[in-house]
Design a protein around this motif. Structure first.
Motif, mmCIF file in Angstrom:
data_model
loop_
_atom_site.group_PDB
_atom_site.id
_atom_site.type_symbol
_atom_site.label_atom_id
_atom_site.label_comp_id
_atom_site.label_asym_id
_atom_site.label_seq_id
_atom_site.Cartn_x
_atom_site.Cartn_y
_atom_site.Cartn_z
ATOM 1 N N LEU A 192 -14.633 -23.462 -39.620
ATOM 2 C CA LEU A 192 -13.735 -24.544 -39.204
ATOM 3 C C LEU A 192 -12.629 -24.765 -40.234
ATOM 4 N N ASP A 223 -8.742 -24.508 -39.369
ATOM 5 C CA ASP A 223 -7.816 -25.612 -39.628
ATOM 6 C C ASP A 223 -6.651 -25.154 -40.504
ATOM 7 N N ASN A 224 -6.922 -24.294 -41.477
ATOM 8 C CA ASN A 224 -5.866 -23.789 -42.349
ATOM 9 C C ASN A 224 -4.881 -22.906 -41.583
ATOM 10 N N GLU A 264 -4.138 -23.231 -38.359
ATOM 11 C CA GLU A 264 -3.702 -23.895 -37.118
ATOM 12 C C GLU A 264 -2.245 -23.629 -36.738
ATOM 13 N N HIS A 271 -6.526 -27.670 -30.695
ATOM 14 C CA HIS A 271 -7.514 -28.709 -30.390
ATOM 15 C C HIS A 271 -8.507 -28.214 -29.343
ATOM 16 N N ARG A 303 -10.899 -25.605 -30.953
ATOM 17 C CA ARG A 303 -11.834 -26.198 -31.911
ATOM 18 C C ARG A 303 -12.985 -26.901 -31.205
ATOM 19 N N THR A 361 -9.584 -16.592 -34.785
ATOM 20 C CA THR A 361 -8.838 -16.852 -36.016
ATOM 21 C C THR A 361 -8.603 -15.557 -36.788
#
Length: 201
Positions: free
Chosen positions: A123, A127-128, A130, A160, A163, A175
């Protein structure tokens, strides 16, 4: 020079290839293979940018070969940042992927994508990355698993949706695929450095 559409198509094809090939691997194999692609692409980018090796064989490269000064993944990641070939957030993600690969490749204990610490790290990588995920959303959603998992959430942003809708492994695969595609796009945009001109005495 490629048009933006050609660059996007090349990145989309790379993403789909990487994501589909990772699906056929064990969890350990998925992580190790994903980072191997990243490591190989970093090597390709450095070889394209730097002056050629004095050696004829890529395996004998005095700088990038195994056991050489920039032969390991951490050194390549740091050198690419220092040469301006990576953004700071990509540099951070690559080191997070590298540490995850090390855990899966070297730990004797059983770890998996359901291990809480691994889940949290995937995660964190997502997030990094995104901003990249957001820009490549239309390619990501072509994956049948992603499309099925996200169909009912089309009014939300791509990152979003991913995730919240995908499991840790699928999130990792998407990713990793987006990062490999980004590294490939860097290679195509690189202009090799030139040797200094001769100085006449």
């Amino acid at each position: 020079m490629d048009t933006p559409e050609e660059k996007y198509q090349r990145m989309a094809m790379a993403m789909q290839k990487v994501a589909s090939e990772l699906k056929g691997e064990s969890e350990r194999g998925c992580v190790v293979l994903a980072f191997a692609w990243m490591d190989d692409q970093l090597t390709n980018n450095l070889r394209k940018f730097l002056l050629p090796s004095a050696q004829q064989s890529a395996k004998a490269d005095e700088l990038l070969g195994v056991g050489r000064p920039v032969g390991d993944a951490a050194a390549k990641i740091d050198l690419c940042l220092r040469l301006g070939l990576l953004h700071q957030h990509t540099h951070k993600s690559l080191h997070m992927f590298r540490r995850l690969r090390n855990d899966f490749a070297h730990m004797a204990s059983d770890i998996s994508f359901s291990t809480p610490s691994i889940h949290d790290r995937v995660l964190a990588i997502f997030d990094n990355e995104e901003p990249v995920i957001r820009s490549l959303w239309e390619s990501i959603v072509q994956d049948p698993e992603v499309r099925a998992a996200t169909e009912h959430n089309r009014n939300k942003s791509g990152p979003h949706i991913l995730r919240t809708a995908l499991g840790t492994r699928s999130l990792f695969e998407q990713t990793a695929a987006s990062l490999v595609a980004g590294l490939i796009s860097i290679e195509y945009a690189l202009t090799p450095i030139k040797p200094p001109g001769r100085v006449n005495a």
